[in-house]
Design a protein around this motif. Structure first.
Motif, PDB file in Angstrom:
ATOM      1  N   LEU A  33     -68.966  -5.238   4.775  1.00  0.00           N
ATOM      2  CA  LEU A  33     -68.154  -5.980   4.079  1.00  0.00           C
ATOM      3  C   LEU A  33     -66.952  -5.413   3.225  1.00  0.00           C
ATOM      4  O   LEU A  33     -67.488  -4.388   2.706  1.00  0.00           O
ATOM      5  N   PHE A  34     -65.627  -5.856   3.601  1.00  0.00           N
ATOM      6  CA  PHE A  34     -64.640  -5.369   2.862  1.00  0.00           C
ATOM      7  C   PHE A  34     -63.644  -6.329   2.770  1.00  0.00           C
ATOM      8  O   PHE A  34     -63.597  -7.167   3.581  1.00  0.00           O
ATOM      9  N   ILE A  35     -62.722  -5.933   1.957  1.00  0.00           N
ATOM     10  CA  ILE A  35     -61.605  -6.758   1.735  1.00  0.00           C
ATOM     11  C   ILE A  35     -60.366  -5.697   1.313  1.00  0.00           C
ATOM     12  O   ILE A  35     -60.573  -4.818   0.717  1.00  0.00           O
ATOM     13  N   VAL A  36     -59.063  -5.722   2.030  1.00  0.00           N
ATOM     14  CA  VAL A  36     -58.004  -4.922   1.677  1.00  0.00           C
ATOM     15  C   VAL A  36     -56.881  -5.858   1.018  1.00  0.00           C
ATOM     16  O   VAL A  36     -56.633  -6.557   1.673  1.00  0.00           O
ATOM     17  N   VAL A  37     -56.690  -5.724  -0.306  1.00  0.00           N
ATOM     18  CA  VAL A  37     -55.707  -6.717  -0.934  1.00  0.00           C
ATOM     19  C   VAL A  37     -54.469  -5.820  -1.418  1.00  0.00           C
ATOM     20  O   VAL A  37     -54.499  -4.812  -1.850  1.00  0.00           O
ATOM     21  N   ASP A  38     -53.080  -6.525  -1.190  1.00  0.00           N
ATOM     22  CA  ASP A  38     -52.111  -5.792  -1.892  1.00  0.00           C
ATOM     23  C   ASP A  38     -52.057  -6.427  -3.331  1.00  0.00           C
ATOM     24  O   ASP A  38     -51.828  -7.477  -3.634  1.00  0.00           O
ATOM     25  N   ALA A  39     -52.207  -5.499  -4.240  1.00  0.00           N
ATOM     26  CA  ALA A  39     -52.488  -5.959  -5.717  1.00  0.00           C
ATOM     27  C   ALA A  39     -51.162  -6.408  -6.253  1.00  0.00           C
ATOM     28  O   ALA A  39     -51.163  -7.136  -7.299  1.00  0.00           O
ATOM     29  N   ARG A  40     -50.030  -6.082  -5.707  1.00  0.00           N
ATOM     30  CA  ARG A  40     -48.708  -6.666  -6.033  1.00  0.00           C
ATOM     31  C   ARG A  40     -48.667  -8.150  -5.936  1.00  0.00           C
ATOM     32  O   ARG A  40     -47.881  -8.779  -6.900  1.00  0.00           O
ATOM     33  N   ASP A  41     -49.217  -8.721  -4.930  1.00  0.00           N
ATOM     34  CA  ASP A  41     -48.943 -10.073  -4.521  1.00  0.00           C
ATOM     35  C   ASP A  41     -50.209 -10.859  -4.073  1.00  0.00           C
ATOM     36  O   ASP A  41     -50.082 -12.064  -3.784  1.00  0.00           O
ATOM     37  N   SER A  42     -51.171 -10.051  -4.355  1.00  0.00           N
ATOM     38  CA  SER A  42     -52.400 -10.597  -3.858  1.00  0.00           C
ATOM     39  C   SER A  42     -52.775 -10.939  -2.360  1.00  0.00           C
ATOM     40  O   SER A  42     -53.742 -11.706  -1.904  1.00  0.00           O
ATOM     41  N   GLN A  43     -51.941 -10.306  -1.569  1.00  0.00           N
ATOM     42  CA  GLN A  43     -51.935 -10.678  -0.159  1.00  0.00           C
ATOM     43  C   GLN A  43     -53.015  -9.940   0.411  1.00  0.00           C
ATOM     44  O   GLN A  43     -53.253  -8.858   0.186  1.00  0.00           O
ATOM     45  N   VAL A  44     -53.978 -10.730   1.266  1.00  0.00           N
ATOM     46  CA  VAL A  44     -54.990 -10.033   1.984  1.00  0.00           C
ATOM     47  C   VAL A  44     -54.594  -9.382   3.026  1.00  0.00           C
ATOM     48  O   VAL A  44     -53.913  -9.909   4.005  1.00  0.00           O
ATOM     49  N   LEU A  45     -54.904  -8.292   3.269  1.00  0.00           N
ATOM     50  CA  LEU A  45     -54.039  -7.426   4.778  1.00  0.00           C
ATOM     51  C   LEU A  45     -55.164  -7.292   5.599  1.00  0.00           C
ATOM     52  O   LEU A  45     -54.810  -7.643   6.896  1.00  0.00           O
TER      53      LEU A  45
END
Length: 223
Positions: A33-45
């Motif tokens: 279970l994981f998620i990778v998020v760009d904290a600058r714009d909240s985009q889920v990678l």
């Protein structure tokens, strides 16, 4: 684990605990279970089962740190460790009667994931454990973490639950606090109790030794 990197790109692969994580099928274990998020714009990678609710163990301590700091403690003031603070853990760094700076308690909870330090944050904040856990859950509510619930400050209880998506939001809020961000970046800590006993602890985040790598630096992490 929660990890904060200086930079990540769509399509970039990451290695976490010797497991390859990437946007394509087969680049991670089927049960991860994981998620990778760009904290600058909240985009889920990229993500995998990011909304499945699971116990989060020591990641609970991120909420403990936020609840502690929400009480505006004087980090240079002292706290005397109580017998009730000595909850089960892999290792005890503190003993009943130790007098320590509250700032050192916070660092010990985050760097070494010391359960007794996390438990002691409640008393150091001037709250009962029950009221402290209430503060943790109010923070979850303020962050709109609908699937996140806390039952103790340490993460020992299986009732401390969340999802990968919501833990990412919790981590973002935690890392915005410089006291937490700076602690999570420390590979080790050393301090003395007010009686002069030395306390040494190594970070439980082994990835601090791996990065920087390929132009990516690790801001900090919490296993």
């Amino acid at each position: 684990s929660v990890l904060a990197f200086t930079e990540a790109h769509v399509g970039q692969k990451l290695v976490v605990d010797d497991v390859l994580i990437g946007p394509d099928e087969g680049q991670h274990g089927p049960d991860m279970l994981f998620i990778v998020v760009d904290a600058r714009d909240s985009q889920v990678l990229f993500e995998s089962a990011a909304d499945e609710v699971r116990p989060i163990a020591s990641l609970t301590k991120l909420a403990s740190a936020l609840a502690f700091l929400s009480q505006n403690p004087d980090l240079d003031s002292e706290y005397t460790v109580k017998p009730g603070d000595l909850v089960n853990g892999a290792r005890l760094y503190l003993m009943s009667g130790d007098r320590v700076k509250k700032g050192d308690l916070l660092k010990l909870a985050l760097v070494a994931s010391a359960n007794e330090a996390a438990q002691a944050l409640a008393g150091a904040a001037g709250l009962t454990v029950g009221d402290f856990v209430g503060a943790m859950n109010r923070i979850a509510g303020q962050l709109n973490l609908a699937d996140t619930k806390f039952v103790d400050p340490t993460g020992i209880g299986a009732g401390n639950v969340s999802t990968a998506r919501e833990v990412a939001l919790l981590a973002k809020a935690a890392i915005e606090r410089p006291e937490i961000r700076e602690a999570l970046a420390l590979p080790a800590i050393e301090f003395q109790t007010l009686a002069g006993r030395s306390v040494n602890a190594i970070s439980t985040d082994s990835l601090l030794k791996r990065y920087p790598e390929a132009g990516v630096d690790l801001i900090g992490g919490k296993p």
